[in-house]
Motif scaffolding. Structure first.
Motif, PDB file in Angstrom:
ATOM      1  N   MET A  58     -24.120 -32.171  -0.312  1.00 22.58           N
ATOM      2  CA  MET A  58     -24.827 -33.438  -0.141  1.00 22.58           C
ATOM      3  C   MET A  58     -24.125 -34.500  -0.989  1.00 22.58           C
ATOM      4  O   MET A  58     -23.891 -34.304  -2.176  1.00 22.58           O
ATOM      5  N   ALA A  99     -23.535 -38.429  -2.737  1.00 26.81           N
ATOM      6  CA  ALA A  99     -24.360 -39.206  -3.660  1.00 26.81           C
ATOM      7  C   ALA A  99     -25.239 -40.218  -2.929  1.00 26.81           C
ATOM      8  O   ALA A  99     -26.359 -40.545  -3.382  1.00 26.81           O
ATOM      9  N   ARG A 133     -26.800 -39.923   0.060  1.00 28.48           N
ATOM     10  CA  ARG A 133     -28.016 -39.301   0.589  1.00 28.48           C
ATOM     11  C   ARG A 133     -28.971 -38.918  -0.547  1.00 28.48           C
ATOM     12  O   ARG A 133     -30.196 -39.040  -0.415  1.00 28.48           O
ATOM     13  N   LEU A 134     -28.425 -38.476  -1.664  1.00 31.14           N
ATOM     14  CA  LEU A 134     -29.277 -38.132  -2.799  1.00 31.14           C
ATOM     15  C   LEU A 134     -30.011 -39.346  -3.341  1.00 31.14           C
ATOM     16  O   LEU A 134     -31.187 -39.291  -3.701  1.00 31.14           O
ATOM     17  N   LEU A 137     -32.944 -40.222  -1.034  1.00 29.71           N
ATOM     18  CA  LEU A 137     -34.060 -39.281  -1.159  1.00 29.71           C
ATOM     19  C   LEU A 137     -34.885 -39.569  -2.413  1.00 29.71           C
ATOM     20  O   LEU A 137     -36.120 -39.574  -2.382  1.00 29.71           O
ATOM     21  N   VAL A 138     -34.213 -39.864  -3.516  1.00 29.80           N
ATOM     22  CA  VAL A 138     -34.927 -40.182  -4.756  1.00 29.80           C
ATOM     23  C   VAL A 138     -35.720 -41.486  -4.604  1.00 29.80           C
ATOM     24  O   VAL A 138     -36.864 -41.609  -5.066  1.00 29.80           O
TER      25      VAL A 138
END
Length: 343
Positions: free
Chosen positions: A1, A3, A5-6, A9-10
């Motif tokens: 995954m 950075a 997409r992360l 999500l956060v």
């Protein structure tokens, strides 16, 4: 995954958490004032009552035509202001105590507002006619202070009617008193259809010369004749006596009570106030005093094998014989001869 997409999500998780926190705060904030505004001991239903209402006078039970209002017939209940009419009795503008004794002219269902046109107050035109039940008549009876229970009979009470008379005959007159009618409802005393009260609200007992009662057409005729026969007196009935007579009539099968509960209640109410003319209670002078026994007519006696002489157009009349007698037989003829008399 990667950075990117992360990071997305956060960010979504943070937005969801903030939204949930704000929703919880709004819910708790709106409920707290309502709970705090409710005073101790006040029911939740009262706190949730609509504010756009006013209290009007309604019937606590069904009020048929002819009902005389008492303290238990009416009460104030909330009613939408948009539906309040000028004929309603509104709290603060009317007093229920002043309506006691009024008569219902038009039937009022239970829980419905009472209008001014549905009531006839004592002294108004048509009050007495409205107080009469269907098929009933109003009859006035002359009374005195002694024969009217010293003025303790008031409109709405139930009475028995006692006839006292003197019966003439061959011997001394026979004095007799009998209850000729029972359970008559009093409509008025003199020309008053309500109880008189003083400044403290206590009932004033006054003497009166006439009493108007409710009767069937046939009983009204009997009362008219009874006034010419002798003296009429009133006997005040207990409230329990009417119920006892009603229970006895139902138990004996003289009355057939409807199976429907609503019809049964109306039937019992009509039967309880129905006048009765089937009484056979009487007292003669001999029942009161031993010195009046001589006024009792002698028993009719007819010798065996003989018939009393008859008058054309009338029932046979038997000879009245008083004192010891001797039966004398001459051939086929027999007669009763008083002892010491001529044969």
């Amino acid at each position: 995954m990667d950075a990117r997409r992360l990071l997305l999500l956060v960010g979504a998780l943070l937005v969801a958490a903030v939204t949930a926190f704000m929703a919880r705060s709004l819910v708790l904030g709106s409920a707290a004032p309502a709970a705090g505004a409710m005073a101790p001991g006040v029911p939740a239903a009262a706190a949730a009552a609509p504010v756009n209402t006013t209290e009007v006078l309604v019937a606590k039970r069904a009020l048929p035509v002819g009902t005389i209002l008492d303290a238990t017939a009416l009460e104030f209940r909330p009613w939408p202001k948009d539906l309040v009419e000028g004929a309603y009795y509104v709290r603060g503008q009317s007093e229920p105590a002043k309506l006691q004794g009024a008569v219902v002219r038009f039937a009022v269902p239970a829980g419905q507002p009472v209008t001014q046109g549905a009531l006839v107050k004592p002294g108004d035109r048509g009050f007495l006619a409205a107080a009469l039940g269907p098929g009933m008549r109003a009859v006035t009876v002359p009374v005195s202070a002694q024969s009217a229970v010293a003025g303790f009979v008031f409109p709405g009470d139930h009475i028995d009617l006692i006839l006292t008379q003197t019966v003439s005959g061959d011997g001394p007159p026979l004095r007799a008193s009998e209850t000729v009618l029972r359970n008559l409802r009093v409509l008025a005393t003199d020309q008053r259809t309500d109880k008189q009260t003083d400044d403290k609200g206590k009932t004033v007992v006054t003497a009166y010369s006439t009493v108007t009662v409710e009767a069937t057409p046939k009983i009204a005729e009997k009362i008219a004749v009874a006034q010419t026969v002798g003296t009429l007196s009133l006997s005040l009935r207990s409230l329990a006596d009417t119920q006892s007579d009603l229970d006895e009539a139902i138990a004996s099968g003289a009355m057939n009570v409807p199976d429907d509960p609503k019809q049964e209640k109306a039937f019992l109410a009509r039967a309880a106030s129905r006048p009765q003319d089937d009484s056979d209670s009487y007292v003669t002078g001999a029942d009161v005093s031993r010195f009046q026994r001589r006024t009792v007519p002698a028993k009719e006696a007819t010798p065996a094998g003989m018939s009393a002489p008859a008058v054309a157009g009338s029932a046979p009349v038997a000879a009245q014989v008083m004192g010891p007698v001797v039966r004398v037989v001459r051939g086929s003829d027999a007669s009763l001869v008083p002892v010491g008399g001529k044969n």
